[in-house]
Design an enzyme around this catalytic site. Structure first.
Site, short mmCIF file in Angstrom:
data_model
loop_
_atom_site.label_atom_id
_atom_site.label_comp_id
_atom_site.label_asym_id
_atom_site.label_seq_id
_atom_site.Cartn_x
_atom_site.Cartn_y
_atom_site.Cartn_z
N GLY A 134 0.88 -1.29 0.18
CA GLY A 134 -0.10 0.00 0.13
C GLY A 134 0.84 1.23 -0.06
N ARG A 135 1.75 1.33 0.89
CA ARG A 135 2.48 2.63 1.02
C ARG A 135 3.65 2.48 -0.06
NH1 ARG A 135 3.02 -1.27 4.78
NH2 ARG A 135 5.21 -2.04 5.28
N HIS A 142 8.04 28.96 12.55
CA HIS A 142 7.62 29.70 13.47
C HIS A 142 6.56 29.00 14.34
CE1 HIS A 142 8.45 33.45 11.12
NE2 HIS A 142 8.61 32.64 10.17
O1 G6P Z 1 -5.66 -0.35 0.08
P1 G6P Z 1 -6.41 -0.77 1.55
O2 G6P Z 1 -6.47 -2.45 1.36
O3 G6P Z 1 -7.80 -0.35 1.44
O4 G6P Z 1 -5.46 -0.41 2.58
C1 G6P Z 1 -5.23 0.92 3.20
C2 G6P Z 1 -4.31 0.86 4.27
O5 G6P Z 1 -4.82 0.09 5.33
C3 G6P Z 1 -3.94 -0.84 6.17
O6 G6P Z 1 -4.58 -0.56 7.19
C4 G6P Z 1 -2.53 -0.50 6.21
O7 G6P Z 1 -2.07 -0.10 7.36
C5 G6P Z 1 -1.91 0.31 5.08
O8 G6P Z 1 -0.72 -0.17 4.92
C6 G6P Z 1 -2.98 0.13 3.77
O9 G6P Z 1 -2.38 1.15 2.79
#
Ligand code: G6P
Length: 527
Positions: A268-269, A386
């Site tokens: 995902g990330r 700031h």
């Molecule tokens: O894309 P999804 O399956 O909806 O996941 C969305 C997100 O949720 C999870 O809890 C993970 O912590 C993330 O790594 C992920 O990107």
């Protein structure tokens, strides 16, 4: 070459690093060093580490550590499709989204590079049809808005990239192809505010969830659908696109206007350069812009293969970060972009870094006895100056800083006031901060004394363009990957997010077996 996965504290180089004396920035930071301590980071991006508290000896030991932990070789193995995500038993293939750097990766008979390219092309063709009016809204109007519904990796990266280039594209193209909005939080006020700002009749919605099971995203999709119905849109799904994996429950629904796919090998990330980012960015900024982001990222990925640490910006940044974390014991790192366009970039890096490297067990699930990922936070300069820079300058902890800066603005909108333009003022502040942090200033009044010795690095380019942004994104992804390899952890799973999800379900069932949880649920009026 056979790969060995050893814990950091078993390496010779780490033991030697532990014995090194700290370097004084006041002594080593010279103008020669500012010119020399620079590495090409791809697409015109440069990594300057002159104001980091390292010297040639420490860099040599960091290089030995990188060799001993086989960091570049492990990156090569990742590119070739090895199962690097040991927790979930998955390959890690986000690099393959933006170009090929190893032999073909074939999984269950599918050439994955071809699959990724095909999905990118599909998004580009779709976006062009929306832009030229071939694909219209249900009432026959041209779409002018796109709203992404997703959370975590399905929100943060795409959102950060969109804001980073919104102004750039407006100036280059005269207008944005489509304006983008984002709904992520299950807080109903998030969707409410976005929906109140758009014309739903001419808005496309992109439902993004790799798993297709994320509670917040599914709730928001339902919320938006019912709102569209209220507004007279008979078939909300005909204004919705889906980005998901082929195995997800969302993948099977033929009612959506169009579906785009990723697979389990794109975390995902790490998915901003997959259709998770590609669909909304192609629609809002243009497929040409998304393609330039991929190109910049690919350039950075290629440079990350360099075995000489002094020519490998991501590796060097990773190893200096490790030195700061494990030898100097600094627990936090701040990301400070001197560019308003990057105002959501630190939020993306929070997930990227902390979800990847916030681990206490090694890749085999065994406890480790050294620190891993730092806490990441940040805000654009000069705003942060700031706000929280007081602590950075005079607080009791030393917090390593990662500055990002550009010679030119994106808009070109500027004027000279009191002998300097606003862009010059911005960068004058940045230069001043680097020196103030590194060298400090003595004052007999202890309250006004600046101890200095606060290290910083600077990622810089002429302008924040799509390819520079791609390189910047990939630089951090690769940095995080190298650190994870060095710590011998799995940077590609996120078990730490599960417990909260499980307990939430028990609360929503209105009968949690934990009495204290029940008290908090009642206090918050869940039931
Ligand atoms: O894309 P999804 O399956 O909806 O996941 C969305 C997100 O949720 C999870 O809890 C993970 O912590 C993330 O790594 C992920 O990107």
């Amino acid at each position: 070459m056979e790969l060995k996965y050893n814990n950091l504290d078993r390496t010779k180089a780490y033991k030697k690093l532990k014995k090194t004396k700290p370097v004084s920035l006041k002594k080593v930071l010279t103008s020669e060093r500012v010119k020399e301590y620079v590495v090409d980071a791809g697409a015109g991006l440069r990594y300057n580490y002159a104001a980091k508290a390292v010297d040639d000896k420490i860099i040599e030991l960091l290089s030995q550590l990188a060799v001993e932990q086989q960091l570049v070789e492990k990156y090569r193995a990742l590119l070739s499709g090895d199962v690097i995500n040991t927790g979930e038993k998955r390959k890690v293939l986000h690099h393959l989204q933006r170009g090929q750097l190893a032999e073909d990766v074939v999984h269950e008979g599918v050439n994955l590079r071809e699959f990724y390219v095909e999905q990118h092309k599909k998004a580009a063709v779709f976006a062009e049809k929306v832009h030229n009016g071939e694909i219209k809204s249900q009432s026959g109007k041209k779409f002018d808005t796109v709203v992404q519904i997703g959370i975590g990796g399905s929100d943060l990266g795409p959102r950060a990239l969109y804001y980073a280039l919104e102004q750039y594209v407006m100036v280059k193209k005269g207008a944005l192809p489509l304006k983008a909005y984002f709904i992520s939080n299950v807080d109903p006020d998030d969707a409410a505010l976005v929906l109140s700002q758009i014309n739903v009749d001419t808005s496309l919605f992109v439902l993004v969830s790799k798993s297709g099971t994320t509670q917040e995203t599914l709730a928001n999709a339902e919320l938006v659908s019912s709102y569209l119905k209220e507004k007279g849109i008979a078939q909300p799904k005909k204004q919705m696109l889906v980005v998901t994996s082929k195995t997800s429950p969302l993948a099977k629904d033929p009612d959506y206007l169009e579906s785009f796919f990723i697979d389990d090998f794109i975390g995902g990330r790490y998915s901003a350069t997959s259709p998770v980012g590609g669909v909304i960015l192609s629609l809002s900024l243009g497929p040409d812009v998304f393609s330039d982001i991929l190109d910049g990222a690919h350039q950075a990925d290629r440079l990350a293969l360099e075995s000489n640490i002094r020519k490998n910006a991501a590796l060097l940044d990773a190893m200096i970060g490790l030195y700061e974390r494990n030898v100097l014991n600094y627990p936090v790192t701040a990301i400070l972009p001197y560019s308003q366009a990057l105002h959501r970039f630190p939020a993306h890096l929070q997930q990227l870094d902390m979800e990847s490297n916030g681990k206490s067990v090694n890749r085999y699930g065994e406890p480790i006895s050294y620190s891993t990922g730092p806490v990441i936070f940040g805000e654009p300069g000069t705003n942060g100056q700031h706000s929280f820079y007081q602590l950075l300058h005079q607080g009791t902890d030393i917090i390593p800083l990662q500055f990002i800066g550009f010679e030119k603005s994106q808009s070109g909108f500027d004027m000279e006031i009191d002998g300097s333009s606003s862009q010059e003022k911005l960068n004058a502040n940045l230069a001043a901060q680097i020196i103030a942090f590194a060298k400090g200033r003595e004052n007999n009044d202890r309250n006004k004394n600046f101890a200095g010795e606060r290290p910083s690095s600077l990622l810089t380019a002429e302008q924040l363009t799509p390819s520079v942004l791609g390189a910047l994104l990939a630089h951090y992804e690769n940095k995080v990957m190298f650190q994870g390899f060095a710590w011998n952890i799995n940077s590609f799973d996120q078990e730490g997010v599960q417990l909260g999800k499980i307990l939430t379900k028990t609360v929503l069932s209105k009968n949690p077996d934990d009495k204290v949880l029940d008290s908090y649920a009642k206090l918050l009026k869940v039931y």
